[in-house]
Write a protein that holds these residues in place. Structure first.
Motif, mmCIF file in Angstrom:
data_model
loop_
_atom_site.group_PDB
_atom_site.id
_atom_site.type_symbol
_atom_site.label_atom_id
_atom_site.label_comp_id
_atom_site.label_asym_id
_atom_site.label_seq_id
_atom_site.Cartn_x
_atom_site.Cartn_y
_atom_site.Cartn_z
ATOM 1 N N CYS A 143 0.702 -1.212 -0.096
ATOM 2 C CA CYS A 143 -0.106 0.099 -0.280
ATOM 3 C C CYS A 143 0.745 1.282 0.033
ATOM 4 O O CYS A 143 1.789 1.490 0.808
ATOM 5 N N THR A 200 0.094 4.232 0.564
ATOM 6 C CA THR A 200 -0.144 5.226 1.654
ATOM 7 C C THR A 200 0.200 4.675 3.069
ATOM 8 O O THR A 200 0.877 5.650 3.734
ATOM 9 N N CYS A 201 0.278 3.439 3.474
ATOM 10 C CA CYS A 201 0.590 3.108 5.017
ATOM 11 C C CYS A 201 1.771 2.180 4.415
ATOM 12 O O CYS A 201 2.113 1.705 5.670
ATOM 13 N N TYR A 261 0.839 -6.442 1.703
ATOM 14 C CA TYR A 261 -0.276 -7.345 2.242
ATOM 15 C C TYR A 261 -0.137 -8.576 1.665
ATOM 16 O O TYR A 261 0.342 -8.768 0.259
ATOM 17 N N CYS A 319 -6.494 -1.529 0.048
ATOM 18 C CA CYS A 319 -5.937 -1.369 1.705
ATOM 19 C C CYS A 319 -7.230 -0.895 2.371
ATOM 20 O O CYS A 319 -7.792 0.362 2.275
ATOM 21 N N ASP A 337 -6.678 2.442 4.937
ATOM 22 C CA ASP A 337 -6.875 3.859 4.324
ATOM 23 C C ASP A 337 -7.664 3.883 2.970
ATOM 24 O O ASP A 337 -7.404 5.041 2.519
HETATM 25 ZN ZN LIG Z 1 -2.717 1.364 3.425
#
Ligand SMILES: [Zn+2]
Lengths: 381, 475
Positions: free
Chosen positions: B49, B51-52, B56, B63, B66
């Motif tokens: 991801c 963003t974070c 995964y 995700c 977020d």
């Molecule tokens: Zn994320």
């Protein structure tokens, strides 16, 4: 904000196999008991929420089998898939909407008619997980392992939950498995999936429960003394198993926090008098208590050992015997609500606890407590 | 359907039925790629991801932390990982892939942040532990399912550095002989454990050169942890922005420093006081004072610091790296006053002499720690005799380590190890392995350094020993 109360509850005895009874038979019994408890007739009910799940029911579009689920027709009906506390949550929001005055909520299941492990296996991701054979028991065995690994909990600690709850069931005529057992009986029972022994697991059960939720404007109109809904919240964690910290339950922390806030509860350890929670497995009673803030993390077993959660202790937990003494899936959370209502009214009979003004009823959806629903009920408004 | 009567319930029929409904599950583009990569390339892929930054596994489209679309950010998570959880299944059932008893485990793959589940075989139940290392065994014949990974099995591996170190006597300073190797009758003294440091990024190595270069605090923490696991006692850090640009922002540097310390509390963190090109003296030193790392680099002379094509001699980027005497003095004092041990960077003998001159003021705490840097375009290239000259020039109780840019990296650390000095590797200095392949991360070069130490019979320093040797504050 408007208020709502529970003004009637009814439950069938929880049994291993109700061979003579269909869903409709069970619903007839539970709903009539709830109506009688409230002093109402079916005509006083203006809407119905059923909780059911197609595979547990063994039929598709099970939400429409309202006769089987509630005995009711020609009413405004809706259905929630999952645990009964979630159906009741919906019933509560309907009451708050102002459009509905009296909501009948039901939940039923006959574990005896299906193979639960196949149903829970099919809840896993079909591409990446299902073929590996995971189901509710193996999943919870892993959670137990994670929790033990994090906190140093021993099998003997978990076993004490089984001893207490089966012992409590001796005084509850609705319970399926009243038993006088010892920690060593639990440890010596068959290993199902390490570290869970047979007596760490809840049984396969049949049962139906009904509760009636009323808007405050009619809550005192009927015979029964209302039990007020003071706080109510639910929260759901990630679906994928590996995304969650299995040794903790963030969803329950969140749900409990919000329910306490709504109820204006500052110190749950002091203000809560009785708890009926979702102990599908022994370790869950301890973990859920901790995540609800009723014990420090990793410390619930010590309190249990000291008798704190006994039926005559300072914070009785599952005086009914809990899910370990009878686990009708879907209905199980509604049984928790009904039990707390009886306790707060002083109607619990032989398993009545001493002081009960404020109580928690707790329900779970999904594997290993993916989602939690926390109810704060109070005998005073 | 059939009907039957249960004994004792002759008045109640039961009807045997089945909820067996055919269903076609579409795996989607993400599920399909995951399964086909396992099948065709024997590779396990997750998605990161942006963003974070979580990787995964199993891979998915979105995700749920977020709500970011992550479906195209594939990363190879490697074929081995650690068991984070397990159970022994003791019952047989239709949905089980094996006959009971067998082990189901949650396995966190090396490059993934979320564990995924699989079957664990080829080991005794009593040997299964949380934390054990396992690797994938791929199926001989494909079924186009998750069972194209047939199962996982334990990795047979040599004792980890930490385990090996736990089994040997701890090194303690012997004050009478607390001098470096060259002093013992001209013979190298290899009795001290060798400190391995990993320079995770530098200011110039970018992800297009090596995708393992960390940018975010979480990535730094993961890389640093892998280096520690491999045997590093220290990491050297130039913090980066999310886009990879080197930064002097205190908050970002502190977040990076804290992320590493949270993940690996005992690891020594050495921050750069160079930061990156074009930073002012104030920007370079104020962040060190603000964050107060265990150690920080201290550069010793003003020099060319350019990017030049090594084959053609063509200059790409012209840059003068300013380190005046005043800066050397002020930075050095500021570090010492704040409990930050300077790592004195010498790019040639001139820089070393500058330091010895300034050191007469007496503000450097003992022992001094020198780093001989080779191969910067503007500094000197690695030569064995130059190394020995530098080593002979430092004070008797000082320590030395070394690092080299590009192909200078492995020869210079080998020489240092032989002479009783220490070793620094990492993607800051070199993005490749000795065979020319891209390094999977700085940790892979740490493994080479450990092999060098092993070949010479030198113990690899624990973080405690490294602190004692270099005279750092206690953690
Ligand atoms: Zn994320």
């Amino acid at each position: 904000m408007d208020r709502a109360a529970i003004i009637g509850v009814g439950m069938t005895k929880i049994e291993k196999s109700k061979v003579r009874e269909t869903f409709a038979d069970m619903a007839w019994e539970a709903v009539n008991k709830a109506l009688a408890d409230a002093g109402m007739s079916i005509d006083d009910i203006d809407n119905v929420v059923t909780t059911s799940s197609d595979f547990w029911d063994g039929r598709t579009i099970s939400c429409m089998a309202v006769g089987d689920a509630s005995g009711a027709a020609d009413k405004n009906t809706s259905c929630v898939e999952g645990d009964g506390t979630y159906g009741a949550f919906y019933g509560y929001t309907r009451a708050l909407s102002g459009s509905y005055k009296t909501t009948l909520v039901t939940g039923h299941s006959k574990g005896s008619q299906c193979i639960s492990s196949l149903i829970t296996n099919a809840s896993f991701d079909p591409i990446c997980e299902r073929g590996l054979g995971m189901d509710m028991i193996t999943a919870c065995a892993m959670q137990a392992n994670a929790y033990m690994n994090r906190t140093g909990l021993r099998p003997e600690d978990m076993a004490m939950v089984s001893v207490k709850n089966h012992g409590n069931a001796l005084k509850n005529p609705m319970a399926q498995l009243p038993m006088n057992i010892t920690v060593s009986d639990v440890i010596k029972s068959e290993m199902i999936a390490d570290p869970l022994h047979k007596l760490d697991c809840s049984p396969v059960s049949d049962g139906c429960c009904a509760v009636i939720i009323a808007h405050e404007s009619v809550a005192t109109k009927f015979k029964q003394k209302p039990v007020w809904i003071r706080g109510l919240s639910l929260c759901t964690d990630s679906f994928f198993f590996g995304d969650r910290d299995l040794a903790r339950s963030n969803a329950l922390v969140e749900a409990a926090k919000n329910a306490y806030k709504m109820a204006g509860i500052k110190d749950p350890k002091k203000e809560i008098d009785i708890v009926e929670l979702y102990d599908a497995f022994t370790y869950q009673e301890l973990l859920w208590l901790e995540e609800m803030g009723l014990a420090d993390y990793g410390k619930a077993a010590k309190l249990l050992e000291a008798g704190e959660f006994n039926i005559n202790g300072p914070l009785p937990v599952n005086p009914s015997g809990g899910l370990l003494s009878g686990h009708p899936v879907i209905a199980a959370g509604l049984y928790r609500i009904a039990e707390v209502v009886m306790q707060l009214r002083g109607d619990a009979g032989e398993h009545q606890v001493k002081k009960a003004k404020t109580g928690i009823a707790h329900g779970v959806n999904g594997l290993c407590g993916q989602s939690h629903c926390v109810w704060i009920l109070d005998k005073e408004r | 359907m059939t009907t039957k009567q249960k004994k004792g319930f002759e008045d109640s029929y039961v009807v045997e039925g089945k909820m067996a409904l055919p269903y076609t599950y579409f795996a989607g583009s993400v599920g399909s790629k995951f399964i086909t990569t396992v099948r065709d390339e024997k590779k396990i892929m997750g998605v990161r991801c942006p963003t974070c930054n979580l990787v995964y596994l199993p891979p998915r489209q979105v995700c749920d932390k977020d709500f970011t679309d992550i479906r195209d950010n594939w990363v190879d998570v490697g074929n081995s990982g650690t068991v984070t959880n397990f159970t022994v299944v003791r019952y047989d059932d239709k949905h089980m892939p094996r006959k009971a008893p067998f082990v189901l485990a949650l396995i966190k793959m090396e490059g993934a942040d979320t564990p995924f589940m699989h079957i664990l075989e080829e080991c005794k139940f009593e040997d299964v532990k949380i934390g054990m290392n396992v690797e994938a065994v791929f199926a001989k014949e494909t079924t186009n399912t998750i069972l194209d990974i047939d199962h996982f099995k334990p990795v047979a591996e040599r004792a980890s550095i930490q385990e090996r170190n736990a089994g040997r006597k701890k090194w303690v300073a012997d004050n009478e002989n607390a001098v470096h190797g060259k002093q013992k009758g001209g013979k190298p003294d290899m009795s001290k454990p060798v400190i391995i440091a990993a320079a995770l990024t530098g200011a110039a190595t970018m992800r297009n050169q090596n995708p393992s270069v960390p940018y975010t605090p979480a990535e730094f923490a993961t890389e640093a942890y892998k280096c520690w696991k491999a045997g590093a006692a220290m990491v050297h850090v130039h913090a980066r922005e999310d886009n990879g640009m080197p930064t002097h922002d205190h908050e970002r540097i502190r977040a990076t420093y804290n992320a590493i310390k949270d993940k690996c509390p005992e690891l020594i963190v050495n921050l750069s006081s160079a930061v990156g090109m074009g930073k002012t003296a104030e920007q370079r030193i104020s962040q060190i004072i603000a964050v107060k790392p265990d150690m920080a680099s201290l550069n010793t002379n003003t020099m060319n610091f350019s990017i030049v094509d090594r084959k053609t001699g063509k200059i790409f980027i012209e840059y003068v790296f300013e380190n005046t005497f005043t800066m050397l003095q002020e930075f050095g004092k500021a570090m010492e006053e704040n409990g930050v041990k300077p790592e004195i960077e010498c790019y040639d003998m001139g820089g070393l002499d500058n330091t010895l001159l300034i050191a007469k003021q007496g503000f450097f705490s003992e022992p001094m720690n020198f780093n001989f840097v080779w191969g910067v375009a503007g500094g000197q290239a690695f030569r064995s005799d130059a190394f020995i000259a530098m080593m002979n020039a430092i004070p008797a109780n000082a320590n030395f380590t070394t690092c080299g840019v590009g192909t200078d990296q492995f020869p210079c650390i080998m020489q240092s190890c032989i002479l009783g000095g220490h070793m620094r590797v990492g993607l800051e200095d070199n993005i490749k392995m000795p065979n020319g392949a891209l390094a999977k991360g700085s940790y892979e070069q740490v493994e080479v350094a450990v092999n060098i130490a092993d070949s010479l019979g030198r113990a690899v320093a624990t973080t405690d020993e490294a602190r004692a040797i270099m005279g750092l504050r206690k953690k």
